[in-house]
Design an enzyme around this catalytic site. Structure first.
Site, PDB file in Angstrom:
ATOM      1  N   HIS A 113       4.691  30.864  17.210  1.00 29.62           N
ATOM      2  CA  HIS A 113       2.956  29.686  16.630  1.00 29.62           C
ATOM      3  C   HIS A 113       2.324  30.440  15.159  1.00 29.62           C
ATOM      4  CE1 HIS A 113       0.020  27.614  18.015  1.00 29.62           C
ATOM      5  NE2 HIS A 113      -0.721  28.026  19.221  1.00 29.62           N
ATOM      6  N   ASP A 149       2.554  24.522  15.365  1.00 29.94           N
ATOM      7  CA  ASP A 149       1.740  24.949  16.571  1.00 29.94           C
ATOM      8  C   ASP A 149       2.063  23.991  17.249  1.00 29.94           C
ATOM      9  OD1 ASP A 149       1.580  22.312  15.138  1.00 29.94           O
ATOM     10  OD2 ASP A 149      -0.716  23.535  13.835  1.00 29.94           O
TER      11      ASP A 149
END
Length: 441
Positions: free
Chosen positions: A413, A417
């Site tokens: 992450h 995303d």
């Protein structure tokens, strides 16, 4: 008598050193050409080095447990008088057992000079041990005081890691007198110290069986923990209708096996779709270096495969986006067979930029696999099951039995995303569901 110098061979493009685990021949032994003379281990493979010549082993230059840089002379063999002295380079390595490719040691020594460092106390340390000691701030005196379990009391990496695990925090120094802040100024609060993760104590009970992890399982464990610490993992899921693929494979598998003398599985189809989706979303085919993102030019897809001992390894199909379905099927079968027979070579398991793991092999519907560092994503393939599904038709919605599966994508992450991860999975779904049932392979 002529002498041959046997060197530590290059075992793969990312490997710079190896550990001598066992000498199979002793000085004075007569050696036939291709006789294995020493066992070595890296963070990827265990191997045997065969003798390139016939003669007598007169000298070994390193002890068992020593870490030796690639290119260093490790032994000297005396041959017939008429032979010329030379250095034997690029000795072929006979694979003994292959270890998890996806495994990359987080403590590889930065030093590439001499392979053993002598301390002021005449005790020898490998570059790996010295590097860990420097990173952890261990003084030479403390290092010399740690008991070693290696040959002749040599300190091993496991000894040092056990010391670090049990080391008590240094006693707090008396706080220095702090003057009162000047009027109108605001003192910044001190940053809290990061909590140290300590595993809870484990007590065995009567009747429990204690099994020591083998070397490969230890490396896998370390690599998985490192990956979770390095990358904030997020997993997204999507369901795909693969009925067209199932029907196509059922139609072509017999002719394919008769023609090619091997099976056609679902794996090359998934790899083909994954490679195409990576071309469409290159941010998933990447690595992170500090605050820099490295977008990989090549699409090298690793596929998790089982070894005879039950552990997993990740052989790599290079430039998967440039191969047709037949070429991918050949590569998949070849690498799977090499894994099952412990014949994978170091280059077979290096250079991957993205990994696929088939969770459905043992009936799992889905899962959230751990990223294979230094990659930023890993695709999980769930089991294919028949399910009743609502289909939209020109005459209205109908319920039909379809072959369905769940794809999962675990991603880093820091750089991938939810939008990018979701778009990648959606593209995979589109590619699989639009598979042409009339395709020729």
């Amino acid at each position: 008598m002529a002498k041959f110098e046997v060197i530590m061979p290059k075992l793969g493009e990312s490997i710079i050193e190896a550990t001598i685990t066992r000498w199979l021949k002793n000085p004075g032994d007569t050696i036939e050409e291709d006789d294995p003379i020493v066992e070595i281990a890296t963070d990827k493979v265990d191997s045997e080095i065969p003798s390139p010549v016939e003669g007598k082993l007169v000298q070994v230059l390193f002890n068992e447990g020593d870490v030796v840089a690639v290119g260093k002379v490790i032994a000297i063999i005396e041959t017939d008088p008429g032979a010329e002295t030379e250095v034997v380079k690029d000795v072929p390595v006979a694979e003994k057992s292959t270890e998890a490719a996806t495994i990359q040691h987080e403590n590889v020594s930065a030093a590439q000079g001499s392979t053993a460092v002598e301390s002021s106390s005449d005790r020898f340390y490998s570059p790996l041990v010295k590097n860990i000691a420097r990173t952890e701030g261990i003084s030479q005196a403390d290092l010399d005081a740690i008991p070693g379990s290696g040959k002749d009391g040599r300190l091993t990496k496991d000894d040092l890691m056990a010391f670090l695990k049990n080391r008590t925090a240094p006693s707090a120094k008396p706080a220095a007198a702090v003057s009162s802040p000047a009027p109108g100024t605001i003192s910044a609060p001190a940053a809290p110290a990061a909590p140290k993760v300590i595993a809870p104590p484990v007590v065995s009970a009567a009747g429990d069986e204690i099994v020591e992890m083998d070397r490969m399982r230890k490396l896998i464990a370390d690599h998985m923990v490192m990956s979770k610490q390095v990358s904030p993992h997020v997993t997204s899921f999507i369901e795909a209708d693969v009925t067209n693929i199932v029907k196509w494979r059922e139609k072509v598998k017999d002719d394919f096996q008769k023609r090619e003398k091997e099976k056609i599985t679902f794996t090359p189809i998934f790899i083909e779709a994954a490679a195409q989706a990576l071309k469409d979303f290159p941010g998933v085919n990447a690595s992170v270096d500090g605050y820099k993102v490295i977008l990989r030019k090549n699409i090298n897809i690793g596929m998790a495969a089982a070894l005879p001992n039950g552990n997993l390894i990740v052989p790599v199909i290079r430039n998967a986006d440039q191969k047709n379905l037949l070429g991918l099927a050949k590569d998949v079968n070849s690498l799977a067979n090499k894994a099952r027979s412990n014949k994978l070579e170091p280059d077979d398991i290096s250079g991957g930029t993205f990994t696929i793991t088939n969770l459905g092999t043992f009936g799992s519907i889905t899962g959230s696999p751990i990223i294979n560092q230094p990659q930023v994503a890993i695709l999980g393939i769930g089991v294919i099951k028949k399910k009743p599904v609502v289909l939209e038709t020109t005459d209205g919605d109908v319920i039909a039995i379809r072959h369905m599966m769940i794809l999962s994508l675990s991603y880093d992450h820091r750089v991938v995303d939810g939008a990018l991860g979701g778009m990648y999975l959606q593209r995979m779904q589109q590619l699989l569901e639009s598979f042409d049932q009339n395709r020729i392979i």
